[in-house]
Design an enzyme around this catalytic site. Structure first.
Site, mmCIF file in Angstrom:
data_model
loop_
_atom_site.group_PDB
_atom_site.id
_atom_site.type_symbol
_atom_site.label_atom_id
_atom_site.label_comp_id
_atom_site.label_asym_id
_atom_site.label_seq_id
_atom_site.Cartn_x
_atom_site.Cartn_y
_atom_site.Cartn_z
ATOM 1 N N LYS A 67 0.834 -1.199 0.000
ATOM 2 C CA LYS A 67 0.000 0.000 0.000
ATOM 3 C C LYS A 67 0.870 1.251 0.000
ATOM 4 O O LYS A 67 1.995 1.257 0.511
ATOM 5 C CB LYS A 67 -0.907 -0.041 1.231
ATOM 6 C CG LYS A 67 -1.964 1.049 1.314
ATOM 7 C CD LYS A 67 -2.816 0.819 2.542
ATOM 8 C CE LYS A 67 -3.827 1.906 2.786
ATOM 9 N NZ LYS A 67 -4.644 1.647 3.989
ATOM 10 N N SER A 140 -9.225 1.633 3.365
ATOM 11 C CA SER A 140 -8.383 2.406 2.480
ATOM 12 C C SER A 140 -7.353 1.578 1.716
ATOM 13 O O SER A 140 -6.666 2.096 0.844
ATOM 14 C CB SER A 140 -7.665 3.494 3.286
ATOM 15 O OG SER A 140 -6.811 2.941 4.266
ATOM 16 N N SER A 164 -9.332 -0.757 7.557
ATOM 17 C CA SER A 164 -8.863 -0.511 6.201
ATOM 18 C C SER A 164 -8.231 -1.701 5.500
ATOM 19 O O SER A 164 -7.984 -1.639 4.299
ATOM 20 C CB SER A 164 -7.868 0.655 6.195
ATOM 21 O OG SER A 164 -8.538 1.862 6.428
#
Length: 445
Positions: A67, A140, A164
């Site tokens: 990420k 996210s 997330s």
């Protein structure tokens, strides 16, 4: 790993295939912010050399993604925003993964500062769900989930500050683990988002997720949170039988986040509980006593956004208006309210932890509703976006406040063809029980 060890495939072949898939899906899924083709191929060739020398690094030659809030040497970490400083070294978790032989093919998209349950930004565009590209993969860690669910890579590292990792795992049919706070070092940050956020794996199987966690976990002396070392490898826990467990099924949401659970999601969790009962586990309806955990997360999360923007020198003029509002609230709450919310944690741990006097695992929906359509909240203000996120995803964040492990595993597919996730929540530092139970369910399925 089996194909690499047996010689059926080379690391270069696997990395080339992953890079080709990443590039081919960018137009439709938009999972990656950066694809590091030249660097990854060079690392794959080095992995092949080491494989030829019988190097036993556990992930040697395996392509993965990370990420975009996780530092990777030579690249920025804008976390859904623009700019960002070039990292001079890997984040500790990434360093450990690369030491285990993993080849990072790229960094994946996230919403601005990881705030939302969807992955869309004005600068980077919308990341889409491989199951249905009209919908978000979640947030996210949406880009990471999309890359794994589409088969670009077999696993990825995301971050989880209020669900997330677990939310996009649920909406893309993956296994996603939020480990015990501090299990995976957040260095160069001593802690992330005032102790709310941690790094963890996304994968298509429980075993693969456990292997990633085995490789990534560990601490440096400067970490603020250092849980005790696991008593066994996580992969071993995922492969063994859990014994008969007491499982509490709960549809209660923390104070202030009363939302209705979609009927298909409720039915999927009830069916999942039935499967656990068929496996010999004791099933009962039992709700954790969440107390004031809802208000306790607000200063920590909001202040975390403001602190991240300050630390990374982000020009706020280019951010979405709702992000700027979030940061202003964070500044206002970063003094006494933040101290009080952190001081509330031990009491909340005791209160919520009482549920484990009567059970070993808590089972909830991962989300209350299916993934929204792309653009459903485009241009909406902070309050509308925030309240929608809370109603859609009310089940995950409490375990970030107390710091304990949780994971999302596939529970079914809706009539519209979108995945539904079941959330398994555990007591402090007990990832092993969750992995063992999840592995048993997966094998039975």
């Amino acid at each position: 790993m089996r194909s690499l060890r047996s010689g059926e495939a080379s690391a270069r072949e696997l990395v080339e295939q992953a890079l080709e898939r990443a590039k081919a899906t960018q137009e439709t899924l938009n999972a990656f912010r950066v694809i590091r083709a030249e660097e990854a191929l060079a690392e794959a060739e080095e992995a092949d050399r080491r494989l030829g020398e019988d190097d036993d690094a556990p992930l040697l030659g395996v392509p993965i993604a990370i990420k975009d809030d996780v530092d990777l040497e030579g690249h920025t970490s804008p976390f859904g925003c623009g700019g960002g400083r070039v990292a001079v070294r890997d984040a500790e978790g990434v360093r450990r993964l690369r030491a285990a032989g993993a080849v990072v093919i790229g960094k994946t998209h996230a919403p601005e500062v990881g705030q939302w349950h969807f992955t869309e930004t004005p600068l980077h565009g919308a990341t889409r769900n491989p199951w249905n590209t009209d919908h978000t993969p979640g947030g996210s860690s949406g880009g990471a989930a999309a890359a794994v669910a589409a088969g670009v890579v077999s696993g990825a590292i995301g971050s989880d500050g209020a669900g997330s990792i677990r939310i996009p795992a649920a909406w893309t049919g993956l296994v996603g683990i939020k480990p015990q706070r501090g299990r995976v070092s957040t260095w160069p940050d001593a802690e992330a988002f005032n102790g709310l956020s941690c790094y963890g794996p996304l994968a298509r199987s429980v075993g693969d997720a456990a292997l990633l966690l085995d490789a990534a976990h560990g601490n440096v002396p400067a970490d603020l949170h250092k849980p005790p070392a696991p008593s066994e490898p996580f992969a071993a826990a995922a492969a063994r039988e859990p014994g008969r467990l007491r499982v509490a099924v709960s549809f209660a949401t923390p104070f202030g986040l009363a939302g209705k659970v979609d009927p298909e999601h409720r039915a999927a969790i009830e069916d999942f509980a039935g499967r656990l009962g068929d496996l010999g586990h004791e099933i009962a309806e039992l709700d954790p006593d969440y107390g004031m955990v809802g208000p306790a997360i607000v200063p920590r999360g909001m202040a975390g956004v403001a602190e991240w923007l300050d630390a990374h020198g982000e020009d706020r003029a280019g951010l979405e208006p709702r992000t700027r509002v979030h940061a202003r609230f964070g500044k206002a709450l970063s003094g006494l309210p933040l101290k009080l919310s952190r001081a509330a944690e031990p009491g909340l741990q005791r209160r919520i932890g009482r549920v484990f006097e009567r059970c070993d695992v808590v089972l909830t929906p991962t989300t209350a509703k299916p993934p929204p359509r792309i653009g459903a909240l485009a241009g909406r203000g902070y309050w509308v976006t925030s309240s929608t996120a809370s109603a859609t995803c009310p089940f995950a964040f409490a375990w970030n406040v107390v710091g304990w492990p949780g994971m999302s595993v596939p529970a079914g597919v809706s009539t519209s063809g979108l995945p539904i996730g079941a959330q398994l929540l555990g007591r402090e530092s007990d990832e092993a029980t969750l992995l063992s139970l999840a592995g048993q369910v997966e094998r039975a399925r």
